[in-house]
Enzyme design. Structure first.
Site, PDB file in Angstrom:
ATOM      1  N   LYS A  80       3.123  11.137  -3.513  1.00 51.41           N
ATOM      2  CA  LYS A  80       2.063  10.470  -4.281  1.00 51.41           C
ATOM      3  C   LYS A  80       1.152  11.472  -4.996  1.00 51.41           C
ATOM      4  O   LYS A  80       0.633  11.192  -6.069  1.00 51.41           O
ATOM      5  CB  LYS A  80       1.251   9.606  -3.323  1.00 51.41           C
ATOM      6  CG  LYS A  80       0.207   8.741  -3.991  1.00 51.41           C
ATOM      7  CD  LYS A  80      -0.356   7.771  -2.993  1.00 51.41           C
ATOM      8  CE  LYS A  80      -1.516   6.983  -3.527  1.00 51.41           C
ATOM      9  NZ  LYS A  80      -2.035   6.058  -2.521  1.00 51.41           N
ATOM     10  N   GLU A  99      -7.203   0.671  -4.492  1.00 56.23           N
ATOM     11  CA  GLU A  99      -7.206   0.546  -3.027  1.00 56.23           C
ATOM     12  C   GLU A  99      -8.547   0.009  -2.497  1.00 56.23           C
ATOM     13  O   GLU A  99      -8.551  -0.905  -1.668  1.00 56.23           O
ATOM     14  CB  GLU A  99      -6.860   1.900  -2.388  1.00 56.23           C
ATOM     15  CG  GLU A  99      -5.383   2.235  -2.582  1.00 56.23           C
ATOM     16  CD  GLU A  99      -5.044   3.707  -2.409  1.00 56.23           C
ATOM     17  OE1 GLU A  99      -5.915   4.480  -1.958  1.00 56.23           O
ATOM     18  OE2 GLU A  99      -3.907   4.089  -2.727  1.00 56.23           O
ATOM     19  N   ASP A 131     -12.698   5.683   3.183  1.00 58.43           N
ATOM     20  CA  ASP A 131     -11.246   5.687   3.423  1.00 58.43           C
ATOM     21  C   ASP A 131     -10.792   7.083   3.846  1.00 58.43           C
ATOM     22  O   ASP A 131     -10.661   7.988   3.020  1.00 58.43           O
ATOM     23  CB  ASP A 131     -10.545   5.233   2.130  1.00 58.43           C
ATOM     24  CG  ASP A 131      -9.023   5.229   2.252  1.00 58.43           C
ATOM     25  OD1 ASP A 131      -8.490   5.676   3.288  1.00 58.43           O
ATOM     26  OD2 ASP A 131      -8.368   4.776   1.299  1.00 58.43           O
ATOM     27  N   ASP A 183       0.895  -1.160   0.000  1.00 58.13           N
ATOM     28  CA  ASP A 183       0.000   0.000   0.000  1.00 58.13           C
ATOM     29  C   ASP A 183       0.928   1.202   0.000  1.00 58.13           C
ATOM     30  O   ASP A 183       1.526   1.541   1.024  1.00 58.13           O
ATOM     31  CB  ASP A 183      -0.874  -0.054   1.261  1.00 58.13           C
ATOM     32  CG  ASP A 183      -1.615   1.253   1.505  1.00 58.13           C
ATOM     33  OD1 ASP A 183      -1.627   2.114   0.610  1.00 58.13           O
ATOM     34  OD2 ASP A 183      -2.182   1.399   2.608  1.00 58.13           O
TER      35      ASP A 183
END
Ligand code: AMP
Length: 632
Positions: free
Chosen positions: A69, A169, A191, A7
């Site tokens: 990211k 994800e 999330d 992850d």
């Protein structure tokens, strides 16, 4: 071969592997299961990753890279200036227009920086397993576009990891929660991480996980809660000491760290004390910061932030044309979902208790590891997610679609089939690749075409052409054709599943279902015709090449039959029965010819053997005298 699951998060990253029949989170060299996604380029200590990088950020702000990211696979002019300015390090336009990061005078791509995290994980996994690790499954947000996914894949390559699969994800989370993929149901994945918020609504069924809608806020996360607490502390400190400490980067960082610690404590306690001694000093002496914060106060501060996450959820449901009550389960992902207020608000919004049975920091990596286990063959009781949405095949004689890979086949997959020529002395074959559920190729979607030439001169059906369809883990299809005799090979690479949208896939399946009966009839007719044609050609060849063996009767019978075949095959309205009765007669006739040819071959063989024996005897008269001769 072990395939690790990673992850690669904006704030934190987690490494996991499927080992000994279950997914295991691997701690990093410092002993933590969660690694901050921070990379530091230092003058003396080389490159640092994780906690060590985070710890030295105050002395090396320009060389410490957080949240890379956000910039993966982005062009410089795609990122608003405000976002570029929100990080302490310097971003720049690489010469090709891609965004780069200038660190101590050198430009790095976001993939290179992310590769440092992946490389640390590769080493951790190798130490854990005691053997080299070269393959990984990496997760990305569902909304990541091709460039962002590609940049993630490149990061893996730079780190020496073959990225076997990039998975979404939320899909990974659904896998980790082990939601029942055999049941047809919808689930929501809420999330709430450190820097970003994402909501995904997934549809599960028939072993496939499909993302119906996603929404989110790239600037909403636990960091904002920390900042709200820090602001409250700055205000208090100012009121008490008449000093504004916000502008001092070093002090601000200490306050934010204390704020995060307090926030985390308040997830399990109802009140906590924040104490930062010797925070600063003035003429009157050192200044300390001490404050009590209750869960109720924290909840009041963060209520607007949680509301923003629920607004995203509402938009996702509107997009999907669904209501929160349509989902069978709400799964929690991300560290901030540990906060009791978040859980309570999610429960209120969805009208059901969310499922937080798993560690929200680890679920995504665990899902990636399970996917790795599936790819390495270690997990086989899970129906895999990524499947070919439609059947893939080639056009054969008479326009029939010959499937090589059926719809819903798990990828990666490789299938081969032998084909041949349809006329005598055919020098090349054309491979037409189609995708769809109809029985006739033309009614499916055409994907591509190529030709295999230089086939040796031979009667029809003799050359062997092996066609193979190979779909890799990322959905790229390679079709190749090989002449088995000469090994000459041609191939064609097709990206993705042909770029069909979900709607196109659904309508292709529905069309095929509607047309199934009619298609079946046409297919049977075509198959019967192909058979008659082939028998016709074989009888014609016998007549041409073997008539010396046949009786007048057989020759006449064959000629009559070929005439009838010619008529039937040229008739527009020939029926299945016409073809079948023609084939039966042609087949019987063909048997008679084959018997003659067989008898002739047998006679020739026997004659040849007899001649050989006679010759041997003439050369060596003792050869036939039994065992004693050979023993002498
Ligand atoms: P993630 O991006 O999923 O790694 O989540 C990181 C965020 O979760 C950070 O903002 C953490 O402060 C927050 N977090 C982790 N544990 C807790 C906790 N027990 N209570 C509140 N927030 C937490």
């Amino acid at each position: 071969m072990a395939i690790i699951g990673i992850d690669l998060g904006t704030t934190n990253s987690v490494l996991s592997i499927y080992e000994g029949g279950k997914p295991v989170v691997i701690a990093n060299a410092e002993g933590s299961r969660v690694t901050p996604s921070v990379v530091a380029y230092t003058e003396n200590e080389g490159t640092l990753v994780g906690d060590m990088a985070r710890r030295q950020c105050l002395v090396n702000p320009l060389g410490t890279i957080y949240s890379i990211k956000r910039f993966m696979g982005k062009r410089y002019d795609e990122i608003p200036e405000s976002e570029r300015k929100s990080v302490p390090y310097e971003t720049c336009d690489q010469l090709n227009g891609d965004l780069g990061v200038r660190i101590h005078g050198k430009i790095y791509s976001p993939s290179e920086i992310s590769a440092q995290i992946l490389s640390k994980f590769k080493t951790c996994a190798e130490q854990f397993l005691g053997k080299p690790v070269t393959e990984a499954v990496i997760t990305v947000p569902a909304y990541f576009n091709d460039a962002q996914r590609r940049a993630t894949q490149v990061a893996g390559e730079i780190a020496g990891l073959k990225v076997r699969r990039i998975i979404n994800e939320p899909t990974a989370a659904a896998l980790a929660y082990g939601v029942d993929q055999d049941k047809d149901e919808k689930v929501a994945i809420y999330d709430f991480g450190g820097g970003t918020f994402d909501i995904s609504i997934l549809e599960l069924g028939g072993g496939v996980i499909e993302v119906l809608a996603t929404n989110g806020d790239a600037h909403l996360g636990g960091d904002d809660i920390d900042q709200a607490i820090a602001d409250w502390l700055f205000d208090r400190f100012k009121a008490e000491n008449h000093m504004d400490i916000r502008g001092d980067a070093m002090i601000a960082q200490r306050v934010r760290e204390a704020a995060e610690k307090a926030k985390m404590e308040l997830s399990s306690m109802v009140t906590t004390e924040i104490y930062l001694p010797f925070l600063t000093a003035d003429a009157s002496g050192p200044k300390h910061l001490r404050a009590n914060l209750s869960r109720a106060q924290l909840e009041a501060m963060m209520q607007p932030l949680v509301q923003r996450s629920l607004d995203c959820c509402k938009r996702a449901f509107d997009d999907a044309g669904l209501k929160p009550s349509d989902v069978a389960e709400v799964l929690l992902v991300g560290g901030s979902t540990r906060i009791p207020l978040v859980q309570a608000e999610v429960e209120r919004f969805f009208g059901r208790k969310p499922n937080h049975s798993l560690n929200p920091d680890e679920v995504v990596a665990i899902g990636a590891a399970i996917q790795g286990g599936v790819l390495s063959g270690e997990v086989n009781d899970i129906v895999l997610l990524d499947v070919t949405p439609l059947t893939l095949g080639v056009k054969a004689n008479g326009g029939l679609m010959v499937p090589l890979i059926d719809r819903n086949t798990t990828i990666p997959v490789k299938k081969t089939k032998l084909f041949s020529t349809t006329v005598d002395n055919q020098e090349s074959v054309t491979i037409d690749v189609y995708q769809g559920e109809r029985q006739f190729a033309e009614e499916n979607r055409f994907l591509g075409q190529f030709e295999l030439s230089d086939i040796e001169k031979a009667p029809r059906a003799v050359p062997q052409i092996e066609v193979s369809f190979d779909i890799d883990a990322n959905g790229v299809l390679r079709v190749s054709a090989t002449n088995k005799k000469t090994n000459k090979n041609e191939s064609l690479v097709l990206m993705g599943a042909g770029g069909l949208t979900d709607d196109e896939i659904r309508s292709a399946i529905a069309d095929a279902e509607a047309a199934r009966d009619a298609d079946e009839k046409r297919k049977n007719l075509q198959v019967a015709r192909n058979k008659a044609e082939s028998l016709n050609l074989s009888n014609a060849r016998m007549l041409r090449e073997q008539s010396a063996l046949a009786s007048e009767d057989l020759i006449k019978k064959t000629k009559d039959l070929l005439e009838r075949a010619d008529m039937t095959l040229n008739k527009d309205d020939a029926t299945l029965e016409d073809y079948e009765s023609l084939s039966a007669d042609l087949s019987a006739c063909s048997c008679e010819w084959h018997e003659l040819v067989y008898a002739k071959e047998k006679e020739e063989r026997e004659r040849a053997e007899a001649e050989q024996r006679a010759q041997q005897q003439a050369q060596d008269p003792s050869a036939n005298q039994g065992d004693s001769g050979t023993q002498a």
